[in-house]
Scaffold this motif. Sequence first.
Motif: not given
Length: 228
Positions: A200-220
Amino acid sequence: MKSSPSTELFNLAAESVAYENTVVLKNITLQIDRGEKVALVGPSGAGKTTLLRRLYNSVADQSAFVDQHYALVPQLSAFHNIYTGRLDRYSTFHNLLNLIKPQKKVLQEITPILYALGMEEKIFEKVAAMSGGQQQRVAVARAIYRGEDILLADEPISSVDPLQADTVMEIIIQNTETVVLSLHAVEFALKFAQRIVGLSDGEIQFDLPTGEVTQTMLTELYRNGNSL
């Protein structure tokens, strides 16, 4: 004793990209190894397309690319658009021959790809007469036909329905060793990718294995009013 060959394919270190004095990507550090299946997700304007093209430009001679806007020749048939995926590998004579009359060997290579995408009956139809979803599948077929070990795709399922999207994603993932996709459809990123890079905004906010990505991270990640 020989050392093992490096599996590293992409390696960006604190890299920024600007267009006309506007910074689009900021301080991007990203490593992708051969064999990985990576999805770039994030709201519109996050920098997904710019990052994808930056990666593609570093491996253009050994990869296939699916453009978000298809990049097809409307006046040509599905067959001829797909054939252009290997245009640089054949002689001028061979290319002209297939332009005038598609040869049996090439037809035997292209037809199964279109069949897998549910498009075999459209093989000689002009792209201009096709729907957006059909054109998008032709663009994917061209990338698959190119036959490279690396495939990068910018929103390759944006114009197809969910059932077709599932098929398109399966074909991309199963036919290519290393895949990097930008996807607005997060559910498909979670289903098919092994690793998720959130921008978002041209920056990497997270870089994780798929199983570690939470709905909270996506909502943010999509907090600026862009829907999932």
